[in-house]
Design a protein around this motif. Structure first.
Motif, PDB file in Angstrom:
ATOM      1  N   ASP A  99       3.772  85.089 129.852  1.00  0.00           N
ATOM      2  CA  ASP A  99       3.154  84.587 131.078  1.00  0.00           C
ATOM      3  C   ASP A  99       4.259  84.121 132.014  1.00  0.00           C
ATOM      4  OD1 ASP A  99       1.839  83.159 133.076  1.00  0.00           O
ATOM      5  OD2 ASP A  99       0.318  82.358 131.731  1.00  0.00           O
ATOM      6  N   ASN A 104       1.856  91.298 135.035  1.00  0.00           N
ATOM      7  CA  ASN A 104       1.243  92.231 135.982  1.00  0.00           C
ATOM      8  C   ASN A 104      -0.275  92.130 135.909  1.00  0.00           C
ATOM      9  OD1 ASN A 104       3.616  93.253 136.982  1.00  0.00           O
ATOM     10  ND2 ASN A 104       3.676  95.005 135.607  1.00  0.00           N
ATOM     11  N   PRO A 105      -0.952  92.178 137.061  1.00  0.00           N
ATOM     12  CA  PRO A 105      -2.416  92.071 137.050  1.00  0.00           C
ATOM     13  C   PRO A 105      -3.084  93.362 136.614  1.00  0.00           C
ATOM     14  CG  PRO A 105      -1.633  92.378 139.295  1.00  0.00           C
ATOM     15  CD  PRO A 105      -0.406  92.252 138.430  1.00  0.00           C
ATOM     16  N   TYR A 106      -4.204  93.231 135.931  1.00  0.00           N
ATOM     17  CA  TYR A 106      -5.009  94.402 135.615  1.00  0.00           C
ATOM     18  C   TYR A 106      -5.623  94.932 136.907  1.00  0.00           C
ATOM     19  CZ  TYR A 106      -4.692  93.002 130.707  1.00  0.00           C
ATOM     20  OH  TYR A 106      -4.232  92.668 129.464  1.00  0.00           O
ATOM     21  N   ASP A 130      -7.781  95.828 139.880  1.00  0.00           N
ATOM     22  CA  ASP A 130      -8.970  95.246 140.516  1.00  0.00           C
ATOM     23  C   ASP A 130      -9.330  93.864 139.977  1.00  0.00           C
ATOM     24  OD1 ASP A 130      -9.327  97.585 142.069  1.00  0.00           O
ATOM     25  OD2 ASP A 130     -10.296  98.557 140.365  1.00  0.00           O
ATOM     26  N   THR A 131      -8.353  93.150 139.415  1.00  0.00           N
ATOM     27  CA  THR A 131      -8.601  91.784 138.960  1.00  0.00           C
ATOM     28  C   THR A 131      -7.398  90.919 139.328  1.00  0.00           C
ATOM     29  OG1 THR A 131      -7.544  91.881 136.765  1.00  0.00           O
ATOM     30  CG2 THR A 131      -9.791  92.758 136.942  1.00  0.00           C
ATOM     31  N   ASP A 132      -7.574  89.618 139.215  1.00  0.00           N
ATOM     32  CA  ASP A 132      -6.466  88.685 139.411  1.00  0.00           C
ATOM     33  C   ASP A 132      -5.912  88.221 138.068  1.00  0.00           C
ATOM     34  OD1 ASP A 132      -6.706  88.740 142.196  1.00  0.00           O
ATOM     35  OD2 ASP A 132      -8.295  87.226 142.166  1.00  0.00           O
ATOM     36  N   GLU A 133      -6.378  88.829 136.987  1.00  0.00           N
ATOM     37  CA  GLU A 133      -5.958  88.432 135.648  1.00  0.00           C
ATOM     38  C   GLU A 133      -4.603  89.049 135.323  1.00  0.00           C
ATOM     39  OE1 GLU A 133      -7.366  88.891 130.963  1.00  0.00           O
ATOM     40  OE2 GLU A 133      -8.492  89.881 132.572  1.00  0.00           O
ATOM     41  N   ALA A 134      -3.645  88.198 134.973  1.00  0.00           N
ATOM     42  CA  ALA A 134      -2.315  88.679 134.623  1.00  0.00           C
ATOM     43  C   ALA A 134      -2.253  89.020 133.137  1.00  0.00           C
ATOM     44  CB  ALA A 134      -1.269  87.623 134.958  1.00  0.00           C
TER      45      ALA A 134
END
Length: 214
Positions: free
Chosen positions: A53, A110-112, A114-118
């Motif tokens: 992270d 790196n984000p997936y 179409d998401t803001d999830e790293a």
């Protein structure tokens, strides 16, 4: 380990960061409390460091997701044949795997799409069937999503329709063929590359050696 699990759930909370100092202060006099926390990974707990992270400092960790409720009777028994993965070995596997998920190729932070999830990387145990028929377990790097499944994924039909509409006539013809057959036939090299890419490093090295690549 059970007390650390309860502390993470009740005091830190999923998705929240905490410092090594806070962990040690919560358990004064407990030796190797950091290792007790790392042991939780063998029971499905996801705890990220700044290696997985990029938003964390070196003294911070993040409680990503709880796993088995190890405080319940019989739930803290280590699975047969498994041993804890030390921090050094964990770093070695991630480096050997190119610091990316060997299943989807995403790199930490790196984000997936179409998401803001790293993405956050962790170590998974992969069963490998050897040429002599024996079955062994090897370590491989996977992201959280590939390791525990895409339970929180939402299919975006609108995006898929827009991308399909933007295809050239040749691309649309190829895609239509795959859809009509409900499968895509990979060439031998494509399939071998895909198979090689998803092998743990020990098995990838075996294939490279067979091909004379050292």
């Amino acid at each position: 380990m059970k007390r650390v699990a309860l502390w993470l759930v009740s005091e830190v909370g999923e998705g929240e960061a905490f410092t090594k100092e806070a962990l040690r202060e919560a358990f004064p006099g407990v030796s190797q409390v950091d290792r007790r926390m790392r042991d939780l990974r063998d029971f499905g707990w996801l705890i990220a460091t700044n290696r997985e992270d990029d938003g964390l400092d070196s003294h911070e960790q993040r409680f990503v997701k709880r796993g088995d409720p190890v405080w319940e009777p019989g739930r803290a028994t280590r699975r047969s044949g498994t041993t804890a993965i030390g921090a050094g070995r964990r770093r070695e596997v991630i480096e050997q795997d190119g610091r990316m998920c060997r299943s989807c190729g995403i790199t930490p932070g790196n984000p997936y799409a179409d998401t803001d999830e790293a993405a956050q990387l962790d170590i998974a145990r992969r069963k490998v069937l050897k040429p002599d028929g024996t079955k062994v377990t090897e370590l491989i790097t996977e992201c959280k999503r590939c390791r525990i499944g895409g339970k929180e994924l939402v299919a975006d039909l609108g995006r898929v329709l827009s991308e399909a509409a933007a295809l050239s006539s040749i691309e649309r013809e190829v895609l239509s063929g795959w859809m009509e057959a409900d499968e895509r036939q990979f060439g031998r090299l494509e399939q071998l590359w895909s198979d090689y890419r998803s092998l743990p490093e020990e098995s990838r090295a075996h294939l490279r050696k067979q091909l004379g690549l050292g």
